[in-house]
Design a protein around this motif. Structure first.
Motif, PDB file in Angstrom:
ATOM      1  N   SER A   1      48.243 143.548  81.684  1.00 25.42           N
ATOM      2  CA  SER A   1      48.335 142.102  81.426  1.00 25.42           C
ATOM      3  C   SER A   1      49.770 141.639  81.658  1.00 25.42           C
ATOM      4  O   SER A   1      50.628 142.414  82.073  1.00 25.42           O
ATOM      5  CB  SER A   1      47.944 141.806  79.973  1.00 25.42           C
ATOM      6  OG  SER A   1      48.958 142.265  79.086  1.00 25.42           O
TER       7      SER A   1
ATOM      8  N   GLY B   1      50.739 140.027  75.780  1.00 29.72           N
ATOM      9  CA  GLY B   1      49.848 139.114  75.072  1.00 29.72           C
ATOM     10  C   GLY B   1      50.548 138.212  74.084  1.00 29.72           C
ATOM     11  O   GLY B   1      51.643 137.708  74.335  1.00 29.72           O
ATOM     12  N   ASN B   2      49.884 138.041  72.952  1.00 31.31           N
ATOM     13  CA  ASN B   2      50.371 137.128  71.931  1.00 31.31           C
ATOM     14  C   ASN B   2      51.628 137.660  71.256  1.00 31.31           C
ATOM     15  O   ASN B   2      51.934 138.855  71.325  1.00 31.31           O
ATOM     16  CB  ASN B   2      49.271 136.972  70.878  1.00 31.31           C
ATOM     17  CG  ASN B   2      49.272 135.601  70.223  1.00 31.31           C
ATOM     18  OD1 ASN B   2      50.204 134.810  70.414  1.00 31.31           O
ATOM     19  ND2 ASN B   2      48.237 135.323  69.456  1.00 31.31           N
TER      20      ASN B   2
ATOM     21  N   TRP C   1      46.381 137.688  79.358  1.00 34.13           N
ATOM     22  CA  TRP C   1      46.979 137.601  78.018  1.00 34.13           C
ATOM     23  C   TRP C   1      46.495 138.665  77.051  1.00 34.13           C
ATOM     24  O   TRP C   1      46.774 138.572  75.860  1.00 34.13           O
ATOM     25  CB  TRP C   1      46.642 136.219  77.406  1.00 34.13           C
ATOM     26  CG  TRP C   1      47.034 135.077  78.251  1.00 34.13           C
ATOM     27  CD1 TRP C   1      46.211 134.284  79.000  1.00 34.13           C
ATOM     28  CD2 TRP C   1      48.362 134.582  78.467  1.00 34.13           C
ATOM     29  NE1 TRP C   1      46.947 133.336  79.662  1.00 34.13           N
ATOM     30  CE2 TRP C   1      48.265 133.492  79.348  1.00 34.13           C
ATOM     31  CE3 TRP C   1      49.623 134.963  77.983  1.00 34.13           C
ATOM     32  CZ2 TRP C   1      49.376 132.779  79.775  1.00 34.13           C
ATOM     33  CZ3 TRP C   1      50.730 134.251  78.400  1.00 34.13           C
ATOM     34  CH2 TRP C   1      50.606 133.171  79.294  1.00 34.13           C
ATOM     35  N   ASP C   2      45.723 139.656  77.509  1.00 32.99           N
ATOM     36  CA  ASP C   2      45.080 140.568  76.543  1.00 32.99           C
ATOM     37  C   ASP C   2      46.036 141.608  75.945  1.00 32.99           C
ATOM     38  O   ASP C   2      45.642 142.403  75.088  1.00 32.99           O
ATOM     39  CB  ASP C   2      43.818 141.217  77.143  1.00 32.99           C
ATOM     40  CG  ASP C   2      44.122 142.168  78.301  1.00 32.99           C
ATOM     41  OD1 ASP C   2      45.288 142.595  78.461  1.00 32.99           O
ATOM     42  OD2 ASP C   2      43.173 142.493  79.052  1.00 32.99           O
ATOM     43  N   GLY C   3      47.265 141.615  76.396  1.00 34.16           N
ATOM     44  CA  GLY C   3      48.257 142.497  75.768  1.00 34.16           C
ATOM     45  C   GLY C   3      48.205 143.932  76.266  1.00 34.16           C
ATOM     46  O   GLY C   3      49.012 144.764  75.845  1.00 34.16           O
TER      47      GLY C   3
ATOM     48  N   SER D   1      40.449 131.319  80.789  1.00 32.53           N
ATOM     49  CA  SER D   1      40.898 131.647  79.425  1.00 32.53           C
ATOM     50  C   SER D   1      40.435 130.595  78.422  1.00 32.53           C
ATOM     51  O   SER D   1      40.241 130.898  77.244  1.00 32.53           O
ATOM     52  CB  SER D   1      42.418 131.829  79.373  1.00 32.53           C
ATOM     53  OG  SER D   1      43.072 130.722  79.935  1.00 32.53           O
TER      54      SER D   1
ATOM     55  N   GLU E   1      43.265 135.519  74.379  1.00 35.16           N
ATOM     56  CA  GLU E   1      43.487 136.956  74.179  1.00 35.16           C
ATOM     57  C   GLU E   1      42.387 137.825  74.800  1.00 35.16           C
ATOM     58  O   GLU E   1      42.548 139.034  74.908  1.00 35.16           O
ATOM     59  CB  GLU E   1      43.662 137.281  72.696  1.00 35.16           C
ATOM     60  CG  GLU E   1      45.009 136.768  72.185  1.00 35.16           C
ATOM     61  CD  GLU E   1      45.316 137.245  70.778  1.00 35.16           C
ATOM     62  OE1 GLU E   1      45.601 138.445  70.620  1.00 35.16           O
ATOM     63  OE2 GLU E   1      45.250 136.422  69.852  1.00 35.16           O
TER      64      GLU E   1
END
Ligand SMILES: *[C@@H]1O[C@H](CO)[C@@H](O)[C@H](O)[C@H]1NC(C)=O
Ligand SMILES: *[C@@H]1O[C@H](CO)[C@@H](O)[C@H](O)[C@H]1NC(C)=O
Ligand SMILES: *[C@@H]1O[C@H](CO)[C@@H](O)[C@H](O)[C@H]1NC(C)=O
Ligand SMILES: *[C@@H]1O[C@H](CO)[C@@H](O)[C@H](O)[C@H]1NC(C)=O
Ligand SMILES: *[C@@H]1O[C@H](CO)[C@@H](O)[C@H](O)[C@H]1NC(C)=O
Ligand SMILES: [Cu+2]
Length: 404
Positions: free
Chosen positions: A179, A182-183, A173-175, A162, A168
């Motif tokens: 995953s 993510g954020n 963490w890509d949502g 990462s 992201e």
């Protein structure tokens, strides 16, 4: 566990000190791509050393039935969803922690968070740091399997990947639905910094990330954090403590503030490989990993934690309240295993097995941690306590896994 078995294992592990093919690197390359290859060699070397032993490691763990823990992106989409489904299942089951002790522990998942909050000052910058977290993670993995039907193993987040792509863009963490969510939603934190330290420790200033608010996609979109905070660092030099104490009920959304700058600075491939190759004593190894206080450096351990950011990510006590904690600590355990397997004779049960005492930076002063020091994770896990000597090898004591 019997002492005889321990020494047998040390001998078995020490007897095999070469892996086929690749030569072991001796120092970390500052070229990130080269360091990435070095890490691959160190991981497969550790796996080889463990698996090449002829004898069984413990009555239940044999070379033929060792489980393999894998990096998140090497799991199929179906396997990743099976993992997050199991975590969500744990978050629906009832806690074992008594309400009289931890009224905020509502779910089985919260049992891990409550135990970590309760013991934080006896399990970080201590002699039991590595072993305690190894056991904590193992019991979490077993609960996912035994209580929620998960068939896989505990995956890990390889920080180096990462750091290269940006968080992201990394499958952890890509949502997406495959995953770990993510954020957090963007919050304007311009001009603010994350200030660590205080209580006599020098201050460290860290940048804020690109999110800051509630997680809004992926498997943990509507997750509630029930416990904490105990000491949450919020951008702008603010520390937040739950009004009725960290074990009280304080429901709120899961927040993240993914911070590429910290991932890149403290947990890139060079940093990871250097942490495996440079330290020659376990004291130096775990100090480099956690960051020498006063150095301004937070190590790969702090780098991973603070690059998640948010709440409870920036609260050392409550950090297991973010489900990504367990992928982060999988990587911590991988790095320890890779370091141990470079010199198993000294680093499993020998002179570089354990260093430190049973209190945070020995404050207040306490006894040295030894192989006989007991470890408890309270109401998390199955209530089986172990001693440090049981958690020194990933294929002895209660354990039976390696990293790939
Ligand atoms: C964020 O807030 C600052 C002032 O604190 C302002 O100058 C800036 O334009 C804001 N940025 C965004 C993207 O809203
Ligand atoms: C999350 O919660 C909100 C508000 O309760 C609800 O509208 C939404 O459908 C939920 N999303 C998911 C994926 O469960
Ligand atoms: C942060 O807050 C602490 C405690 O209030 C204070 O002592 C310190 O000077 C502050 N640091 C900065 C950089 O504002
Ligand atoms: C990689 O990590 C090391 C150790 O933390 C650091 O000194 C170096 O600057 C980092 N590299 C990059 C490109 O940030
Ligand atoms: C504790 O460990 C330190 C560092 O290895 C050592 O100097 C000290 O003698 C030990 N204390 C006891 C009581 O064994
Ligand atoms: Cu911890």
């Amino acid at each position: 566990m019997k002492a005889g078995l321990i020494f047998t294992l040390a001998t078995v592990l020490a007897g095999t000190n070469a892996s086929p093919g690749d030569k072991l690197p001796i120092s970390a390359s500052s070229d990130i791509q080269v360091a990435q290859e070095q890490l691959k060699i160190l991981i497969s070397h550790a796996k080889y050393i463990v698996k090449s032993a002829k004898k069984s490691f413990s009555p239940t763990c044999k070379p033929g039935n060792v489980q393999i823990r894998k990096e998140w992106s090497t799991l199929s989409p179906r396997e990743r969803i099976a993992y997050t489904d199991a975590v969500r299942c744990l978050q629906k089951k009832t806690a074992k922690s008594p309400a009289s002790w931890a009224p905020g522990a509502k779910t089985r998942y919260d049992d891990w968070v409550a135990t970590h909050i309760d013991q934080t000052l006896q399990i970080h910058y201590t002699g039991n740091f590595l072993g305690w977290h190894r056991f904590f993670l193992w019991e979490y993995e077993q609960a996912l399997r035994n209580e929620c039907g998960y068939q896989g193993t505990q995956p890990y987040w390889n920080w180096g990947l990462s750091a290269e792509t940006g968080m992201e863009q990394n499958p952890v963490w890509d949502g997406s639905k495959t995953s770990m969510s993510g954020n957090g939603v963007y919050i304007n934190q311009t001009g603010l910094e994350v200030v660590l330290g205080g209580n006599g420790l020098p201050e460290i200033y860290l940048p804020v990330g690109s999110g800051g608010g509630c997680v809004e996609s992926g498997p943990f979109v509507n997750m509630t954090v029930n416990l904490g905070p105990a000491s949450l660092t919020v951008p702008g030099n603010i520390t937040v403590v739950s009004p009725n104490g960290p074990l009280s009920y304080n429901p709120r959304c899961l927040k993240r503030d993914l911070t590429d700058e910290l991932n890149t600075r403290f947990a890139n491939f060079t940093a990871i490989v250097d942490n495996i190759l440079a330290p020659k004593s376990v004291y130096d190894f775990q100090m480099q990993m956690q960051g020498v206080p006063g150095s301004g450096i937070i190590g790969v351990h702090g780098g991973g934690h603070y690059s998640m950011g948010g709440d409870p990510g920036r609260d050392v006590f409550t950090s297991p309240g973010d489900p990504a904690f367990y992928l982060h600590h999988g990587m911590i355990d991988l790095v320890w295993t890779a370091w141990q397997m470079l010199d198993p004779e000294n680093r499993v049960y020998g002179k570089d097995a354990i260093a430190g005492t049973n209190t945070f930076l020995n404050q207040p002063p306490s006894a040295n941690t030894t192989l006989n020091t007991e470890i408890s994770i309270g109401w998390a896990g199955r209530g089986v306590n172990v001693a440090m000597k049981d958690v020194m090898s990933t294929v002895a004591g209660p354990f039976c896994y390696v990293y790939a």
